[in-house]
Design a protein around this motif. Structure first.
Motif, short mmCIF file in Angstrom:
data_model
loop_
_atom_site.label_atom_id
_atom_site.label_comp_id
_atom_site.label_asym_id
_atom_site.label_seq_id
_atom_site.Cartn_x
_atom_site.Cartn_y
_atom_site.Cartn_z
N GLY A 65 9.93 45.53 46.82
CA GLY A 65 8.72 46.32 46.62
C GLY A 65 8.81 47.17 45.37
N GLU A 66 7.70 47.79 45.06
CA GLU A 66 7.62 48.61 43.85
C GLU A 66 8.56 49.81 43.93
OE1 GLU A 66 4.21 51.16 41.59
OE2 GLU A 66 3.63 49.27 42.52
N VAL A 67 8.61 50.46 45.08
CA VAL A 67 9.51 51.59 45.31
C VAL A 67 10.35 51.26 46.55
CG1 VAL A 67 9.67 54.06 45.73
CG2 VAL A 67 7.77 53.16 44.38
N PRO A 68 11.48 50.59 46.37
CA PRO A 68 12.29 50.16 47.52
C PRO A 68 12.82 51.35 48.31
CG PRO A 68 13.21 49.33 45.45
CD PRO A 68 12.07 50.22 45.11
N ALA A 69 12.62 51.32 49.61
CA ALA A 69 13.06 52.41 50.49
C ALA A 69 14.57 52.53 50.52
CB ALA A 69 12.52 52.19 51.90
N LEU A 70 15.28 51.42 50.36
CA LEU A 70 16.74 51.46 50.39
C LEU A 70 17.28 52.36 49.28
CD1 LEU A 70 19.40 50.50 51.60
CD2 LEU A 70 19.26 48.48 50.12
N SER A 71 16.70 52.28 48.10
CA SER A 71 17.14 53.13 46.98
C SER A 71 16.92 54.61 47.28
CB SER A 71 16.40 52.77 45.69
OG SER A 71 16.72 51.46 45.32
N TRP A 72 15.77 54.93 47.88
CA TRP A 72 15.48 56.32 48.23
C TRP A 72 16.43 56.81 49.31
CZ3 TRP A 72 13.13 59.78 45.50
CH2 TRP A 72 12.18 59.37 44.56
N CYS A 73 16.73 55.97 50.29
CA CYS A 73 17.66 56.35 51.35
C CYS A 73 19.05 56.59 50.78
CB CYS A 73 17.70 55.29 52.45
SG CYS A 73 16.20 55.23 53.45
N GLU A 74 19.46 55.74 49.85
CA GLU A 74 20.77 55.92 49.21
C GLU A 74 20.82 57.26 48.49
OE1 GLU A 74 23.79 53.63 46.14
OE2 GLU A 74 21.70 53.00 46.22
N LEU A 75 19.77 57.59 47.76
CA LEU A 75 19.72 58.86 47.04
C LEU A 75 19.76 60.03 48.02
CD1 LEU A 75 19.26 60.59 44.49
CD2 LEU A 75 16.80 60.26 44.87
N MET A 76 18.97 59.97 49.08
CA MET A 76 18.92 61.07 50.05
C MET A 76 20.25 61.26 50.74
SD MET A 76 15.07 60.99 51.65
CE MET A 76 15.12 59.29 52.22
N PHE A 77 20.90 60.16 51.16
CA PHE A 77 22.20 60.30 51.83
C PHE A 77 23.29 60.74 50.86
CE2 PHE A 77 20.46 57.75 55.39
CZ PHE A 77 20.81 58.63 56.42
N THR A 78 23.25 60.27 49.63
CA THR A 78 24.26 60.68 48.65
C THR A 78 24.19 62.18 48.41
OG1 THR A 78 24.23 58.51 47.59
CG2 THR A 78 25.09 60.35 46.28
N THR A 79 22.99 62.72 48.27
CA THR A 79 22.88 64.16 48.05
C THR A 79 23.15 64.95 49.33
OG1 THR A 79 20.46 64.06 48.34
CG2 THR A 79 21.31 63.97 46.09
N ALA A 80 22.78 64.41 50.48
CA ALA A 80 23.01 65.11 51.75
C ALA A 80 24.50 65.19 52.09
CB ALA A 80 22.26 64.41 52.88
N LEU A 81 25.28 64.20 51.68
CA LEU A 81 26.71 64.17 51.96
C LEU A 81 27.53 64.64 50.76
CD1 LEU A 81 26.83 60.75 53.83
CD2 LEU A 81 27.16 63.01 54.84
N ALA A 82 26.88 65.23 49.77
CA ALA A 82 27.53 65.61 48.52
C ALA A 82 28.64 66.64 48.74
CB ALA A 82 26.49 66.19 47.56
#
Length: 160
Positions: free
Chosen positions: A108-125
């Protein structure tokens, strides 16, 4: 839909899926239930700014990473490494249902997997001292080993 229950197992509370029982008194312990619940709760606890689509995407990504055929991730670093589309496609290559779910998340245009990766990476930073981040890094603690598995070390702030 699976019914989930709780049982005391060697002094610890364990989740089990009673719908997979072969016999009436037989059950399967779902070792990833607590981890899935904690990881979903990490991003969904207040849900501010998340629409229903993203809520479902977060739950799906957590399922794909935690319930992969290779077993549950041992620490935050391994969990974050599993949020890679190629890793997930390789891990689930024998499951049509999970591959279909992964295609939906990765395309898709804005893949949800990429957003989830970003959110989890910052949440577990590891650099975050926010109470939620400190707690998130601790959800990978293995009961008997009592090993804190952070992305790269523990933060001194927010300790209990």
């Amino acid at each position: 839909m699976a019914l989930l229950g709780q049982a005391q197992f060697q002094g610890r509370k364990q989740m089990f899926d009673v719908t997979t029982a072969a016999r009436r008194d037989d059950f399967r312990i779902d070792r990833g239930a607590g981890l899935r619940e904690s990881l979903e709760g990490l991003l969904l606890h207040d849900g501010v700014g998340l629409d229903a689509r993203m809520r479902h995407a977060i739950s799906a990504v957590v399922h794909l990473a935690v319930d992969a055929p290779l077993g549950i991730p041992e620490d935050a670093e391994e969990f974050l490494g599993r949020l890679d589309a190629s890793w997930l496609f390789a891990a689930w290559n024998d499951s049509d249902q999970e591959l279909s779910l992964l295609n939906t998340l990765a395309c898709g245009e804005v893949p949800a997997l990429s957003w989830c990766e970003l959110m989890f990476t910052t949440a577990l930073a590891p650099w975050s001292g926010a109470p939620a981040a400190v707690h998130a890094r601790r959800i990978f603690v293995n009961g008997d080993q009592a090993r804190l598995a952070a992305v790269s070390g523990d933060c001194g702030m927010g300790r209990a």
